[in-house]
Design a protein around this motif. Structure first.
Motif, PDB file in Angstrom:
ATOM      1  N   GLU A 260       0.855  -1.183   0.000  1.00 16.15           N
ATOM      2  CA  GLU A 260       0.000   0.000   0.000  1.00 16.15           C
ATOM      3  C   GLU A 260       0.892   1.234   0.000  1.00 16.15           C
ATOM      4  O   GLU A 260       2.034   1.177   0.457  1.00 16.15           O
ATOM      5  CB  GLU A 260      -0.894   0.013   1.238  1.00 16.15           C
ATOM      6  CG  GLU A 260      -0.097   0.024   2.538  1.00 16.15           C
ATOM      7  CD  GLU A 260      -0.981  -0.081   3.768  1.00 16.15           C
ATOM      8  OE1 GLU A 260      -2.209  -0.018   3.606  1.00 16.15           O
ATOM      9  OE2 GLU A 260      -0.438  -0.202   4.882  1.00 16.15           O
ATOM     10  N   ASN A 277       6.255   0.625  -1.442  1.00 17.13           N
ATOM     11  CA  ASN A 277       5.256   1.330  -0.625  1.00 17.13           C
ATOM     12  C   ASN A 277       5.591   2.817  -0.552  1.00 17.13           C
ATOM     13  O   ASN A 277       4.725   3.680  -0.698  1.00 17.13           O
ATOM     14  CB  ASN A 277       5.212   0.764   0.798  1.00 17.13           C
ATOM     15  CG  ASN A 277       4.617  -0.623   0.879  1.00 17.13           C
ATOM     16  OD1 ASN A 277       4.195  -1.189  -0.125  1.00 17.13           O
ATOM     17  ND2 ASN A 277       4.585  -1.177   2.076  1.00 17.13           N
ATOM     18  N   ARG A 300      -4.131  -9.337  -1.572  1.00 21.10           N
ATOM     19  CA  ARG A 300      -3.849  -8.628  -2.805  1.00 21.10           C
ATOM     20  C   ARG A 300      -3.417  -7.195  -2.502  1.00 21.10           C
ATOM     21  O   ARG A 300      -3.896  -6.572  -1.552  1.00 21.10           O
ATOM     22  CB  ARG A 300      -5.085  -8.624  -3.701  1.00 21.10           C
ATOM     23  CG  ARG A 300      -4.823  -8.106  -5.109  1.00 21.10           C
ATOM     24  CD  ARG A 300      -6.027  -8.296  -5.991  1.00 21.10           C
ATOM     25  NE  ARG A 300      -5.739  -7.877  -7.355  1.00 21.10           N
ATOM     26  CZ  ARG A 300      -6.601  -7.967  -8.353  1.00 21.10           C
ATOM     27  NH1 ARG A 300      -7.821  -8.465  -8.135  1.00 21.10           N
ATOM     28  NH2 ARG A 300      -6.255  -7.570  -9.561  1.00 21.10           N
ATOM     29  N   CYS A 301      -2.508  -6.679  -3.338  1.00 25.47           N
ATOM     30  CA  CYS A 301      -2.003  -5.320  -3.125  1.00 25.47           C
ATOM     31  C   CYS A 301      -3.116  -4.294  -3.231  1.00 25.47           C
ATOM     32  O   CYS A 301      -4.058  -4.452  -4.019  1.00 25.47           O
ATOM     33  CB  CYS A 301      -0.927  -4.990  -4.166  1.00 25.47           C
ATOM     34  SG  CYS A 301       0.514  -6.066  -4.109  1.00 25.47           S
ATOM     35  N   SER A 302      -2.992  -3.226  -2.464  1.00 27.96           N
ATOM     36  CA  SER A 302      -3.957  -2.131  -2.545  1.00 27.96           C
ATOM     37  C   SER A 302      -3.835  -1.437  -3.895  1.00 27.96           C
ATOM     38  O   SER A 302      -2.732  -1.259  -4.414  1.00 27.96           O
ATOM     39  CB  SER A 302      -3.701  -1.115  -1.438  1.00 27.96           C
ATOM     40  OG  SER A 302      -3.856  -1.713  -0.171  1.00 27.96           O
ATOM     41  N   SER A 304      -3.652   1.565  -6.667  1.00 32.01           N
ATOM     42  CA  SER A 304      -3.108   2.918  -6.686  1.00 32.01           C
ATOM     43  C   SER A 304      -3.225   3.452  -8.100  1.00 32.01           C
ATOM     44  O   SER A 304      -2.910   2.745  -9.064  1.00 32.01           O
ATOM     45  CB  SER A 304      -1.652   2.936  -6.241  1.00 32.01           C
ATOM     46  OG  SER A 304      -1.073   4.213  -6.476  1.00 32.01           O
TER      47      SER A 304
END
Length: 412
Positions: A260, A277, A300-302, A304
């Motif tokens: 994140e 990050n 899972r990745c945030s 962006s």
């Protein structure tokens, strides 16, 4: 006793550097206590002397450190030279002689480039691009060893390309596969390693790398940093964003190194597995594009808005138009190459290999397209683990050579 400048023709003209076997035990506003981990003795330095000592964290000559400080004061010059002499006598500064360097020629850098003090490398037309070693792997979470990569790559890279200069400029080398000269007219220099007292995690060595990258960028040179683990990309980006208010990052990797966006606590939390990050969280970083990602994510990745992912080898089969469509042309880009972006069959000497990566040819073609099509502000290569075999070193060095050639050649 009158202290004179070291003989510029002798060994004293070699680069000096902080002894890598030293550690800082404590430091306050008045005193820094240094401990020699092998000789087991301690030395206390007053603040001014400690600052002079720290100036040699990057290999430098006495002249390049002292002369900018003295103005027109002979007395101050004499005191500073005496202080440096005292630091040498106490074993706090030692000659910098990376593997392969011989005096007085100073050769032995990447691709046999000359090893120069930073000030000399950035002066006049001494260089177009500058190699900076970062022997740091305190940020790893699995296999250490990438701290040995800078000198490993210096040793192996000369088997691919031997840099030389002539009265007509650097001729480069002819590539029979591509049918053209590589690195023709580009001047190479190597400033050695960021050599901190025992590297502390996210400590003074990061600040020094940021300063060196910043100085190199400010001088109009391309900084090329040889790691080291992937956490070193953060201080590199910090150095570049001081001169590029809008920066993109082109990230080759098997792993996202991301969960994140973050703007806090990197001094405590940053490591090689989460460095993106903070990169994505940086206000001056407008775009991060990741190529080769294939690590399973849990969770899972945030999302962006800044981040774009080309998973696996999808970038190898995409058209140039598809690859370039979401890369704004009005910003500069930093290229960070984690060698585990390559398939282990192409390069296995890395800490966290994963199957399903690029072949050597695919990665070189991708980087060539990206670097010829956009303005490149910096490059780093990370996560090489030296092995008994030099083959992986040759693969990594070849990827770097061709990336540098594309980044410094004509844009298409």
């Amino acid at each position: 006793m009158t202290v004179t400048e070291p003989d510029t023709q002798g060994v004293e003209a070699a680069l000096l550097v902080v002894d890598p076997d030293l550690a800082i035990l404590s430091a306050d506003r008045e005193t820094t206590v240094v401990w020699h981990t092998k000789k087991t003795h301690r030395v206390s330095l007053r603040t001014a002397t400690a600052g002079l000592w720290r100036a040699f964290a990057v290999p430098r000559t006495v002249r390049s450190v002292v002369e900018p400080l003295v103005a027109d004061s002979p007395a101050l010059r004499e005191r500073l030279y005496a202080s440096v002499a005292g630091l040498r006598e106490q074993g706090l500064l030692v000659p910098y002689l990376p593997d392969g360097v011989t005096l007085p020629t100073g050769r032995g850098g990447m691709f046999n480039a000359p090893v120069l003090p930073l000030a000399d490398a950035l002066r006049g037309n001494a260089s177009d691009l500058v190699f900076i070693g970062m022997p740091y792997d305190v940020g790893v979470t699995h296999h250490p060893g990438s701290r040995f990569a800078p000198n490993f790559l210096r040793r192996t890279s000369g088997a691919l390309f031997q840099y030389r200069d002539t009265a007509d400029g650097p001729p480069g080398a002819y590539d029979p596969v591509g049918g053209r000269q590589l690195l023709a007219g580009r001047r190479l220099a190597d400033v050695g390693d960021i050599s901190q007292v025992v590297h502390t995690r996210n400590g003074p060595s990061f600040a020094m790398l940021t300063q060196v990258v910043s100085a190199t960028a400010a001088a109009g040179r391309l900084p090329v940093v040889i790691g080291g683990d992937h956490s070193i990309t953060w201080p590199v980006v910090q150095g570049l964003t001081g001169h590029h208010k809008a920066l993109g990052v082109l990230h080759i990797d098997a792993h996202t190194d991301y969960a994140e966006p973050r703007t806090d606590g990197w001094e405590r939390d940053l490591h090689h597995g989460n460095v993106m990050n903070w990169v994505i969280g940086h206000d001056s970083v407008h775009r991060v594009v990741q190529y080769g990602i294939r690590q399973l994510e849990q969770p899972r990745c945030s999302p962006s808005d800044k981040r774009l992912v080309w998973p696996g080898t999808t970038a190898a089969t995409a058209t140039p138009q598809q690859l370039l469509a979401q890369l704004p042309e009005d910003i500069a880009y930093h290229v960070t190459i984690d060698v585990d972006g390559l398939d282990p069959s192409a390069l296995g000497s890395t800490g966290t290999p994963l199957p399903g990566g690029f072949t050597h040819r695919e990665l070189v073609a991708l980087l060539g397209l990206l670097c010829r099509s956009r303005r490149i502000a910096g490059i780093d290569m990370v996560e090489v683990l030296p092995s008994a075999s030099e083959v992986d070193g040759l693969v990594a060095a070849d990827v770097l050579l061709r990336t540098v050639d594309a980044a410094t050649g004509p844009r298409s």
